[in-house]
Design a protein around this motif. Sequence first.
Motif, short mmCIF file in Angstrom:
data_model
loop_
_atom_site.label_atom_id
_atom_site.label_comp_id
_atom_site.label_asym_id
_atom_site.label_seq_id
_atom_site.Cartn_x
_atom_site.Cartn_y
_atom_site.Cartn_z
N LEU A 543 -3.63 -30.16 7.94
CA LEU A 543 -2.66 -30.74 6.38
C LEU A 543 -2.27 -32.44 6.73
CD1 LEU A 543 -1.52 -27.23 4.79
CD2 LEU A 543 -3.02 -28.97 3.92
N GLY A 544 -1.66 -32.50 7.48
CA GLY A 544 -1.06 -33.56 7.99
C GLY A 544 0.56 -33.62 7.78
N LEU A 545 0.76 -32.61 8.01
CA LEU A 545 1.86 -31.90 7.45
C LEU A 545 3.03 -31.96 8.98
CD1 LEU A 545 2.36 -29.21 4.49
CD2 LEU A 545 2.41 -31.68 4.58
N CYS A 546 4.36 -33.07 9.32
CA CYS A 546 4.86 -33.06 10.18
C CYS A 546 5.66 -31.74 10.26
CB CYS A 546 5.98 -34.02 9.56
SG CYS A 546 7.23 -34.46 11.85
N GLU A 547 5.39 -31.46 11.45
CA GLU A 547 5.94 -29.32 11.78
C GLU A 547 7.14 -30.36 11.97
OE1 GLU A 547 4.16 -27.60 15.60
OE2 GLU A 547 2.22 -28.31 15.51
N PHE A 548 8.28 -30.78 12.14
CA PHE A 548 9.75 -31.05 12.14
C PHE A 548 9.78 -30.68 10.53
CE2 PHE A 548 9.49 -34.18 14.81
CZ PHE A 548 9.39 -33.52 16.04
N GLY A 549 9.00 -30.59 10.04
CA GLY A 549 9.41 -30.45 8.55
C GLY A 549 8.94 -29.22 8.05
N THR A 550 8.40 -28.28 8.55
CA THR A 550 7.46 -27.57 7.88
C THR A 550 7.17 -26.34 8.95
OG1 THR A 550 5.00 -28.18 8.20
CG2 THR A 550 6.18 -28.99 6.25
N SER A 551 7.38 -26.21 9.50
CA SER A 551 7.62 -25.15 10.44
C SER A 551 8.59 -23.99 10.75
CB SER A 551 6.85 -25.45 11.89
OG SER A 551 5.04 -25.99 11.81
N GLY A 552 9.40 -24.49 9.44
CA GLY A 552 10.73 -23.57 10.04
C GLY A 552 12.27 -23.78 10.55
N LEU A 553 11.97 -25.45 11.04
CA LEU A 553 13.48 -26.24 11.32
C LEU A 553 14.40 -25.75 10.18
CD1 LEU A 553 14.79 -27.96 13.62
CD2 LEU A 553 13.75 -29.93 12.30
N ILE A 554 13.18 -26.47 8.79
CA ILE A 554 14.48 -26.14 7.68
C ILE A 554 14.02 -25.01 7.08
CG2 ILE A 554 14.76 -27.47 5.01
CD1 ILE A 554 13.69 -30.10 7.53
N ALA A 555 14.83 -23.75 6.86
CA ALA A 555 13.93 -22.83 6.14
C ALA A 555 13.43 -22.87 5.00
CB ALA A 555 14.99 -21.71 6.79
N ASP A 556 12.61 -21.95 4.75
CA ASP A 556 11.60 -21.70 3.63
C ASP A 556 11.71 -22.43 2.84
OD1 ASP A 556 12.48 -18.72 4.53
OD2 ASP A 556 14.75 -18.99 2.80
N LEU A 557 10.55 -23.75 2.91
CA LEU A 557 9.93 -24.78 2.70
C LEU A 557 8.94 -24.23 1.93
CD1 LEU A 557 10.38 -28.21 3.95
CD2 LEU A 557 11.91 -27.36 2.44
N PRO A 558 8.90 -24.12 0.23
CA PRO A 558 7.30 -23.74 -0.15
C PRO A 558 5.97 -24.71 0.32
CG PRO A 558 8.82 -25.64 -1.47
CD PRO A 558 9.11 -25.19 -0.61
N VAL A 559 5.97 -24.74 1.73
CA VAL A 559 5.05 -25.16 1.47
C VAL A 559 3.54 -25.08 0.69
CG1 VAL A 559 3.24 -25.53 3.53
CG2 VAL A 559 5.58 -25.26 4.14
N LEU A 560 2.95 -23.72 1.07
CA LEU A 560 2.15 -23.12 0.38
C LEU A 560 2.04 -23.58 -1.68
CD1 LEU A 560 -0.32 -21.49 0.86
CD2 LEU A 560 1.00 -19.54 0.37
#
Length: 665
Positions: A543-560
Amino acid sequence: MLTGSFVGKGLRANLTDGVLRDFQISEDLFKEYLGGYGLAVRLILEEQQLKADPLGEKNILAFAPGLLSGTDAPFSSRFSVAGKSPLTGGWGDANAGGYFGPELKKSGYDILLVSGVSPKPVYLWINHGHAELRDAGSLWGEDAVDAELLIRCELNEQLAQVACIGQAGEKQSLISCVMTNGGRAAGRAGLGAVMGSKRLKAVAVRGEQRVPVADEELFNKVSLKIRSRLNPSPLSGLVVKITRPITPLLLRVFGSRIASFANENANGMVVETFRKGGTSLGLAMAVESGDAPVKNWSGVGVRDFPHSKADKISGASVTRYQKTRYSCASCPLGCGGLLDVDDGSFAAKRVKRPEYETLAAFGPILLNSNLESIIKANDLCNRYGMDTISAGATIAFALECYENGLITSEDTGGAELRWGNPAQVVSLLRQMGEREALGDVLADGVKKAAERIGKGSEKYAIHIGGQEPAMHDPRVSPSIGATYVVDAAPGRHTAGGASFAESMGTRLPLNNISLPKIHRYQYTGKGVVHRAWSNYVHAVNSLGLCEFGTSGLIADLPVLELVNAATGWGLDGYGLLTIGERVQTARHLFNLTEGLDPKRCVLPERLKGRPPLDYGPSAGVTIDLDALLRDYYTSMHWDPETAWPSDEQLQTLGLKEVIRRRRER
Ligand code: SF4
């Protein structure tokens, strides 16, 4: 009709005959593979001749923005470079942030596929949908930072974004990478050497085409929701300030449980600290917990590189040099920093801050606690275009070879190689970038260096399938060892897996999917967690999303929610994971159809804890990697002996026909 977040068009550039051709991409392909390396692996499986020489004209090198790149989605800056890796001989991909990916998309392309070999150095200029090859004779020999500036000047286009190689890529160093924005690196797999072999110095792009999203109102609402989740409260800033002096003590007592606590309970604190110092903040903690390798993976942090040393190259010690911060496109976090080292032999002006991997690769693994030398080493790697992980690991290998008489002062021009010698680190790095003296032996990473040196030096060459592992120790988190070995691009820490879940209790950020709780040294029952996390990460990367923001470092981001608002596809969590699984399986199949035996990728004995360490947090640990691998294979429906996915699995993922066609070529 396009529903959103892609353009529907690619560009094929054949450098042998100079022919540039557009091609159409159907929405179905995006639905199945997203963008980035997902889209790249599908197209390369279809188009690339079997057993192509990675440094020959048949290797196809892809530049692919993620599916959401070019929209205003938070964290959506990343693009992939992908192709056959000259370092491992198998699938290679690497991704970087910055501004290149979104700009390529806005110039009118979802992907660029480069084949052939140019008779002379060239760069590709894509200007608002019009592509041309330009002479790069005068740029050949320039470092990656200067080349970028020179190209902008030549084009008289200061807004052009450039992905390029430095001298290491030109000289086909197998640990060279593709650079952008003066220090954002698509670092792994040696793909800079592929550009060098094609005599392609750079790709420059400029565009303003609007990338559509399916439901603009919803998309803006979800984006805003994500951005507002990152606004730290004034209280969290205060807490970070107050706890800073006792952070070393907290780390010693609670280790990585601190990170886990912050992840679960204190979003604002995580954001605040990360924004200030990026991943550099984690170095001391990683040394303390045993995660960071010490002395070519043979040492123990708390004994051989104690906190008094680790603290000198971590957190506040690093941000002290920081003059300003910077960010990738569309990023609400902005974790980058620019530093000055005012004087001395490592002086540097407005250079990129070394992140965790780089600090570890030129710090504890070499017993080097001189921060200024690490800042310099990072800048040299950015300029030569060399992967910092592989470069630092290769120097560690050389130091251990010297210690054991396998490299002598005859090989070094009289110099004595010693652990913890900062000037020597910088000097060896320069030699590697220039391919001079001992640097020529080391410039292709540890596997090749060991082959050249011989004399049993392989035992000090820490690599997995040819690639140096990232700076995370499987003795502390066994699942990272499984990821290093099973991923199609071995040795990677950004390929997902169960390590976050087992070491920090991180939850998969997909609301409707819950996974079993796992423990660090549990060896059965983890395959399902490994599978889910790696599928998720391959989807996020595509998707081109940065893992820092979207892989759990910041909890519960509404990626979907974000993906659905952008695409209109109405995916649920399982749907997203299935796409990730398709991408992962396609990468794996690239290697299988090349005839590569997955068993060639083994974890070095040291990293398994054979023999176990006698001291420190992972004293006495020997990991049962075979059990972890068996579990993962079973979860993925891969045959335990041949590693081939089952027929049903190929059918379900829609890969059966793709592979049949590929095998017939
Ligand atoms: S978190 Fe850091 S690396 Fe990731 S997109 Fe933002 S600035 Fe770039």
